[in-house]
Design a protein around this motif. Structure first.
Motif, PDB file in Angstrom:
ATOM      1  N   PHE A 392       7.530   4.488  -1.909  1.00  0.00           N
ATOM      2  CA  PHE A 392       6.535   5.361  -2.513  1.00  0.00           C
ATOM      3  C   PHE A 392       6.964   6.821  -2.416  1.00  0.00           C
ATOM      4  O   PHE A 392       7.536   7.252  -1.428  1.00  0.00           O
ATOM      5  CB  PHE A 392       5.173   5.172  -1.845  1.00  0.00           C
ATOM      6  N   ASP A 394       5.713  10.992  -3.870  1.00  0.00           N
ATOM      7  CA  ASP A 394       4.669  11.790  -4.528  1.00  0.00           C
ATOM      8  C   ASP A 394       5.113  12.182  -5.929  1.00  0.00           C
ATOM      9  O   ASP A 394       4.350  12.772  -6.665  1.00  0.00           O
ATOM     10  CB  ASP A 394       4.348  13.034  -3.692  1.00  0.00           C
ATOM     11  N   GLU A 424      -0.894  -1.801  -6.172  1.00  0.00           N
ATOM     12  CA  GLU A 424      -1.303  -1.252  -4.877  1.00  0.00           C
ATOM     13  C   GLU A 424      -1.019  -2.252  -3.758  1.00  0.00           C
ATOM     14  O   GLU A 424      -1.054  -3.454  -3.980  1.00  0.00           O
ATOM     15  CB  GLU A 424      -2.802  -0.921  -4.918  1.00  0.00           C
ATOM     16  N   PRO A 425      -0.775  -1.712  -2.558  1.00  0.00           N
ATOM     17  CA  PRO A 425      -0.532  -2.598  -1.427  1.00  0.00           C
ATOM     18  C   PRO A 425      -1.701  -3.562  -1.214  1.00  0.00           C
ATOM     19  O   PRO A 425      -2.847  -3.209  -1.462  1.00  0.00           O
ATOM     20  CB  PRO A 425      -0.385  -1.654  -0.236  1.00  0.00           C
TER      21      PRO A 425
ATOM     22  N   SER B   7      -0.219  11.990  -0.517  1.00  0.00           N
ATOM     23  CA  SER B   7      -0.166  11.345  -1.832  1.00  0.00           C
ATOM     24  C   SER B   7      -0.446   9.857  -1.668  1.00  0.00           C
ATOM     25  O   SER B   7      -0.042   9.248  -0.688  1.00  0.00           O
ATOM     26  CB  SER B   7       1.208  11.513  -2.463  1.00  0.00           C
ATOM     27  N   LEU B   8      -1.136   9.312  -2.668  1.00  0.00           N
ATOM     28  CA  LEU B   8      -1.500   7.895  -2.656  1.00  0.00           C
ATOM     29  C   LEU B   8      -1.072   7.236  -3.951  1.00  0.00           C
ATOM     30  O   LEU B   8      -1.190   7.843  -5.010  1.00  0.00           O
ATOM     31  CB  LEU B   8      -3.027   7.732  -2.609  1.00  0.00           C
ATOM     32  N   PHE B   9      -0.681   5.989  -3.834  1.00  0.00           N
ATOM     33  CA  PHE B   9      -0.363   5.224  -5.041  1.00  0.00           C
ATOM     34  C   PHE B   9      -1.628   4.547  -5.555  1.00  0.00           C
ATOM     35  O   PHE B   9      -2.343   3.904  -4.796  1.00  0.00           O
ATOM     36  CB  PHE B   9       0.691   4.159  -4.727  1.00  0.00           C
ATOM     37  N   LEU B  10      -1.894   4.712  -6.840  1.00  0.00           N
ATOM     38  CA  LEU B  10      -3.047   4.049  -7.456  1.00  0.00           C
ATOM     39  C   LEU B  10      -2.587   3.299  -8.690  1.00  0.00           C
ATOM     40  O   LEU B  10      -1.706   3.757  -9.409  1.00  0.00           O
ATOM     41  CB  LEU B  10      -4.092   5.079  -7.919  1.00  0.00           C
ATOM     42  N   ILE B  44      -0.608   8.818  -9.268  1.00  0.00           N
ATOM     43  CA  ILE B  44      -0.368   9.311  -7.912  1.00  0.00           C
ATOM     44  C   ILE B  44      -1.444  10.364  -7.630  1.00  0.00           C
ATOM     45  O   ILE B  44      -1.551  11.360  -8.349  1.00  0.00           O
ATOM     46  CB  ILE B  44       1.029   9.932  -7.768  1.00  0.00           C
ATOM     47  N   ARG B  46      -2.864  13.219  -5.298  1.00  0.00           N
ATOM     48  CA  ARG B  46      -2.390  14.144  -4.258  1.00  0.00           C
ATOM     49  C   ARG B  46      -3.573  14.934  -3.726  1.00  0.00           C
ATOM     50  O   ARG B  46      -4.389  15.437  -4.494  1.00  0.00           O
ATOM     51  CB  ARG B  46      -1.338  15.088  -4.842  1.00  0.00           C
ATOM     52  N   TRP B  64      -4.000   1.907   2.164  1.00  0.00           N
ATOM     53  CA  TRP B  64      -3.270   2.651   1.141  1.00  0.00           C
ATOM     54  C   TRP B  64      -1.879   3.026   1.629  1.00  0.00           C
ATOM     55  O   TRP B  64      -1.672   3.206   2.829  1.00  0.00           O
ATOM     56  CB  TRP B  64      -4.020   3.939   0.782  1.00  0.00           C
ATOM     57  N   VAL B  65      -0.971   3.116   0.690  1.00  0.00           N
ATOM     58  CA  VAL B  65       0.345   3.654   1.022  1.00  0.00           C
ATOM     59  C   VAL B  65       0.245   5.163   0.876  1.00  0.00           C
ATOM     60  O   VAL B  65      -0.085   5.667  -0.197  1.00  0.00           O
ATOM     61  CB  VAL B  65       1.429   3.094   0.086  1.00  0.00           C
ATOM     62  N   ASN B  67       1.879   9.031   1.419  1.00  0.00           N
ATOM     63  CA  ASN B  67       3.118   9.786   1.555  1.00  0.00           C
ATOM     64  C   ASN B  67       2.738  11.208   1.957  1.00  0.00           C
ATOM     65  O   ASN B  67       1.755  11.763   1.467  1.00  0.00           O
ATOM     66  CB  ASN B  67       3.841   9.732   0.193  1.00  0.00           C
TER      67      ASN B  67
END
Lengths: 444, 160
Positions: A392, A394, A424-425, B7-10, B44, B46, B64-65, B67
């Protein structure tokens, strides 16, 4: 039971007396004697088998040498369904002490029965499995195979006890409790499906449990095909050696074959389960070394003899001597089942190929799912891959690059373009039994 | 001088944005600002928050992953040309902006620009040498009183 001969009270292991080390000629004598007995037994007590032999003008006397096994008809999975539940039993219910059944994802489940003697043989081969994986008395075995109708839990349980190890019957699921037991009970060996263990590694990381710092040194994994890349991932994240074991309920459950310290092929406990390789298309026998479908005959089974049972598993027999000294022939690790094969736009694809491709791309964990759809007559293959902290970023560009690398790796290995979706995880269902990797929505 | 950005992955499907924001709201954490970058397939998110360690913990615990990235905040006058002046400085120094987003404070006449550089330390040197005001975490968060949502996201530009 011969366990006391090869495991003494001090935990010493005396492999020379184990049947695994019989001289080849001696082994063949045992096999022939048992084959003739089991064919006679099936002929006498299983109507379906007798009809098939009669139709071919054969009697059990047709077996003069081991090679004559090729004259016998195959048994296939639908034979078990067609005679549901007990139609292939060769023992009266009064002699049967245990029943197990498959999960039966489509239609009727298949039911298998065991006499007291069958249960003892099963415990013996599982004890030999654990011994081959380097376990002995004094080891603490966390058994996370499911207990119940599935053969994994009880099979491993009886085997670990027969070996003289301490078994913790934790069964499958309840990850929090698995981690607690793993951390607090001095567990030195764990049995479960490989995909569930990958899940445990992930959850241990989140819970701050340092798997490398635990006494855990052996992982005994089975019940689903898994790749060498997955083994490398497991061994890199823990201090354990990961061993592949093989079995199926129709034959006995786990305990048909096991890796040894060499981790290079699985020794078939062929004094009880006679292996052959056939061409899955024509049914013709193939010589050792050729790749094909594994066919097994239970040489000592009483309750439910299986004669030339077609496993659908694709492998080859390795005859070269093994570094461990076992004389039992090995089969190559089973990466694929002829059942698992996906045919998409004329290309044969196996889930294990997709897995190898994903793992080849740095940092990708094997949590994935293949989804097959059909759009205006054309088959489409999508692969959903969970995003991990390792990949992952940003930055949109960096994530797009990961996606492209994954798609490219799959295309290279499988020869087919896929729609690769990052998800998503924890959105892909975790297996506590066998992982369901392929969702086929094509309605063929 | 640098700020910590989470930051998160969506996945890009309805309802995905709400869940992480609810998690951090439930922990009593106030958002200073946010930015959302999206593609057809994923997004993403932020976030800039004062209690970033706690927020990270909460989000990771919720699955959540996350960063963690260092970003640089600069304040400019909230008037036409404010951003352009700052960009000119960076451009002439040859600094590449990965992306930026901006927001204005409820009080005062300043807008805050959040920059993501590959080399934030070098960028800070350049920005300062040009006389721009780099806002550190302490100063930034002094603009909001506890429990008050003082900042609103104004813009979310992708500089990639």
């Amino acid at each position: 039971m011969q366990t006391e001969l090869w495991n003494d009270a001090a935990g010493g292991f005396h492999p020379a007396s184990a049947p695994d080390f019989l001289p080849a000629e001696r082994l063949k004598e045992v096999q022939l004697r048992r084959l003739r007995a089991v064919v006679s037994r099936a002929y006498e007590h299983v109507p379906l088998f007798r009809e098939r032999l009669d139709a071919r003008g054969l009697t059990p006397e047709a077996i003069g040498e081991l090679a004559d096994i090729a004259k016998l008809p195959f048994t296939i999975k639908t034979d078990l369904r067609d005679t549901y539940p007990f139609g292939l039993f060769a023992s009266p219910m009064g002699d049967i002490v245990r029943l197990h059944a498959s999960s039966g994802t489509t239609g009727k489940p298949i039911v298998v029965g065991y006499t007291r003697e069958d249960v003892d043989v099963w415990a013996e081969v599982m004890a030999r499995t654990f011994a081959a994986c380097g376990l002995h008395r004094g080891d603490i075995v966390q058994n996370a195979f499911g207990y119940g109708l599935f053969t994994g839990g009880l099979g491993a349980h009886y085997g670990a006890e027969a070996l003289g190890a301490t078994v913790i019957p934790v069964s499958g699921g309840n990850t929090e409790r698995q981690l607690m037991v793993l951390r607090d009970f001095g567990v030195s060996a764990l049995c479960c499906t490989p995909s569930y263990f990958v899940h445990l590694i992930e959850r241990a990381k989140e819970a701050g449990v340092d798997l490398k710092g635990l006494p855990l040194r052996v992982g005994v994994f089975g019940a689903e095909p898994w790749s060498d890349a997955m083994r490398a991932h497991i061994e890199a994240n823990t201090a354990l050696k990961a061993y592949d074991i093989y079995g199926l309920s129709e034959i006995t459950g786990p305990g048909v074959a096991s890796e040894c310290a060499a981790q290079n092929g699985l020794h078939v406990f062929e004094d009880h389960f006679y292996p052959e390789i056939i061409d899955p298309e024509t049914g013709a026998s193939l010589p050792d070394g050729a790749e094909g479908e594994l066919v097994l005959t239970t040489l000592s089974k009483k309750a439910m003899p299986m004669i030339r049972y077609r496993t659908r598993d694709i492998t080859r027999i390795i005859t070269a001597p093994c570094a461990c000294g076992r004389t039992l022939r090995r089969i190559e690790r089973i990466g694929r089942r002829s059942d698992d094969m996906i045919i998409i736009r004329g290309v044969n694809v196996f889930p294990s190929q997709v897995e190898a491709a994903l793992l080849q791309v740095e940092g990708a964990l094997p949590h994935y799912r293949i989804i097959l759809t059909r759009k205006s007559g054309l088959d489409q293959m999508a692969v959903e891959v969970e995003v991990t902290p390792e990949v992952f970023s940003d930055k949109v560009g960096a994530l797009e690059a990961v996606r492209a690398r994954l798609a490219q790796a799959i295309e290279q290995i499988c020869g087919i373009r896929v729609d690769l979706r990052l998800v998503e995880p924890r959105t892909i269902e975790r297996s506590e039994g066998k992982a369901k990797r392929v969702i086929d929505q094509r309605n063929i | 001088m640098k700020l910590q950005q989470l930051s998160l992955f969506l996945e890009n499907r309805p309802g995905r944005l709400g869940a992480p924001l609810e998690s951090i709201a439930a922990a009593g954490i106030n958002l200073m600002t946010l930015s959302l970058a999206d593609t057809a397939q994923f997004g993403i998110l932020r976030l800039i928050v004062r209690e970033w360690e706690l927020a990270r913990q909460v989000l990771e615990h919720a699955g959540w992953v996350v960063n963690l990235t260092e970003v640089v905040a600069v304040d400019v006058l909230d008037r036409p040309g404010g951003l352009a002046e700052a960009l000119k400085v960076l451009e002439s120094a040859g600094l590449n902006i990965e992306y930026l987003y901006a927001f204005s404070l409820r009080r005062g006449d300043k807008a805050i620009l959040i920059f993501r550089f590959d080399d934030p330390d070098q960028a800070i040197v350049v920005l300062k040498a040009a006389g721009l005001h780099v806002v550190d975490a302490e100063e930034l968060f002094s603009h909001i009183a506890v429990g008050e949502g003082a900042a609103e996201a104004m813009n979310a530009n992708e500089g990639e």
